[in-house]
Design an enzyme around this catalytic site. Structure first.
Site, PDB file in Angstrom:
ATOM      1  CG  ASP A  92      -1.927   1.084   1.239  1.00 33.38           C
ATOM      2  OD1 ASP A  92      -1.966   1.856   0.264  1.00 33.38           O
ATOM      3  OD2 ASP A  92      -2.683   1.191   2.211  1.00 33.38           O
ATOM      4  N   GLY A  95      -1.212   6.233   1.358  1.00 32.83           N
ATOM      5  CA  GLY A  95      -2.243   7.259   1.340  1.00 32.83           C
ATOM      6  C   GLY A  95      -3.197   7.181   2.519  1.00 32.83           C
ATOM      7  CG  PHE A  96      -6.013   4.128   5.196  1.00 32.71           C
ATOM      8  CD1 PHE A  96      -7.341   4.485   5.119  1.00 32.71           C
ATOM      9  CD2 PHE A  96      -5.554   3.554   6.371  1.00 32.71           C
ATOM     10  CE1 PHE A  96      -8.205   4.272   6.188  1.00 32.71           C
ATOM     11  CE2 PHE A  96      -6.394   3.338   7.445  1.00 32.71           C
ATOM     12  CZ  PHE A  96      -7.728   3.699   7.343  1.00 32.71           C
ATOM     13  CG  ASP A 267      -6.052  -4.545   2.269  1.00 32.93           C
ATOM     14  OD1 ASP A 267      -5.727  -4.071   3.378  1.00 32.93           O
ATOM     15  OD2 ASP A 267      -6.537  -3.832   1.367  1.00 32.93           O
TER      16      ASP A 267
END
Length: 375
Positions: A92, A95-96, A267
């Site tokens: 990932d 961003g999160f 996920d």
């Protein structure tokens, strides 16, 4: 041409099953990726993760760049060697995590600047830096573009600004990623719960061109029903011949409903997070092993699952471990939960291949008990 061939073997309604062929092995879809944020799936060894049926795991750019450092992981041979996982890894972009550090973060056209929650040190994460960390230092197989993920609820103006910035960041990331034979780059659709914005985001992503496409900005507080309403249209805006990945989802019912709407990859931290807090997932819904009603229950969690934690130990014993705060409780329940999630994915693949997905979906809902899992 995309880096990894995606072979769709069967379609049943909106649901699809197939294989994403990567340089490190095949990913059977629909696929659930256990989350190994910092290079480890919490409470489990990689052997246990493999045995659960997982074809791919997820790592995270921000956490690994903060500790032990992306350059150090590269020095030690890359994330696969470092973590002892020889199958595909998706990373990932961060961003999160940048959104979750919102009080410590400043977003500009150039990059996200944030303070480490560990020691307050200042870090700059640009679209180019994110791709470099993932592809060149960590060595992930599937690289995610850096995006701006907005919290929910968001105004239409705020969501539009974020998706347009994400599209520009994605194009910059694609420029430095280039064309690679053994790694893939996925773009991320944004737009909150606004249909027109999801369409616009998809059009911008397709113009840039990616090996796969993710649906971001859901499972951020909007609830199961609102998520499903967004998924009624969001996947259809993305190319049908490439994998579609719903980020950060979710409960088993979320997975079933998303697959019904054309999603291929998922996920979520839920299986291991639940396991660390005494909760086991079953076909009938979540089970709280802290409850006294299991104190003398000699049945296993699920004798049909080929996992020792699911099959070989009684609920009474697991209840005892949880109540005694034994570390083994976290291991056993996390192991079972991951095996259960992979069992659900395998059952969906089989149902789609056999043209029985509608019946599977109906039976799944019929078995759920209570309201905790079926919002």
């Amino acid at each position: 041409m995309a880096a990894f061939p995606f072979l769709i073997e069967a379609v049943d309604g909106g649901a699809r099953t197939g294989i994403l062929r990567t340089a490190r092995g095949d990913i059977r879809t629909p696929a659930f990726m256990p989350v190994g944020t910092a290079g480890a799936v919490k409470a489990l060894t990689m052997d246990q993760v493999r045995a659960s049926g997982a074809d791919i795991i997820l790592g995270n750019t921000v956490h690994l760049m903060l500790r032990p450092g992306a350059e150090r992981v590269a020095l030690l041979g890359g994330l696969h060697r470092f973590a002892g996982w020889d199958r595909p890894i998706l990373t990932d972009s961060g961003g999160f995590q940048v959104m979750s550090l919102a009080t410590l973060t400043r977003i500009s056209e150039e990059a996200a600047v944030f303070a480490s929650p560990e020691d307050g040190s200042r870090h700059v994460l640009s679209p180019e830096r994110s791709v470099h960390i993932q592809a060149d230092l960590l060595g992930s197989d599937i690289v995610m573009q850096l995006d701006e993920c907005v919290a929910w609820p968001a105004s239409e103006t705020r969501a539009a600004d974020a998706l347009r910035l994400s599209a520009r960041w994605g194009a910059r990331g694609k420029a430095v990623f280039g064309e690679r034979d053994t790694q893939a780059l996925f773009g991320i659709q944004q737009g909150s719960t606004f249909e027109a914005l999801r369409r616009e985001s998809s059009e911008r992503l397709i113009e840039t061109g990616y090996d796969g496409y993710a649906i971001g900005g859901l499972a951020v507080g909007e609830g199961h029903q609102a998520m499903c309403e967004a998924l009624d249209y969001a996947p259809s805006f993305l190319p049908a011949d490439r994998p579609r990945y719903l980020m950060g989802v979710g409960k088993p019912v979320d997975l079933v409903e998303a697959v019904a709407r054309g999603v291929d990859m998922f996920d979520c931290v839920l299986p291991t997070r639940s396991g660390r807090h005494g909760q086991a997932w079953t076909w009938e819904g979540p089970v709280n092993l802290k409850s006294a009603r299991f104190a003398e229950d000699q049945t296993p969690l699920d004798a049909a699952i080929d996992c020792p934690a699911s099959r070989d130990y009684s609920r009474a014993y697991l209840h005892h471990l949880v109540k005694s705060r034994e570390i083994l409780a976290q291991v056993m329940l996390s192991w079972h939960n991951l095996a259960f999630y992979q069992t659900v994915m395998a059952a969906m693949r089989e149902a789609i291949a056999g043209g029985r997905f509608a019946a599977f979906r109906a039976a799944f809902h019929a078995r759920l008990r209570g309201s905790d899992d079926d919002e």
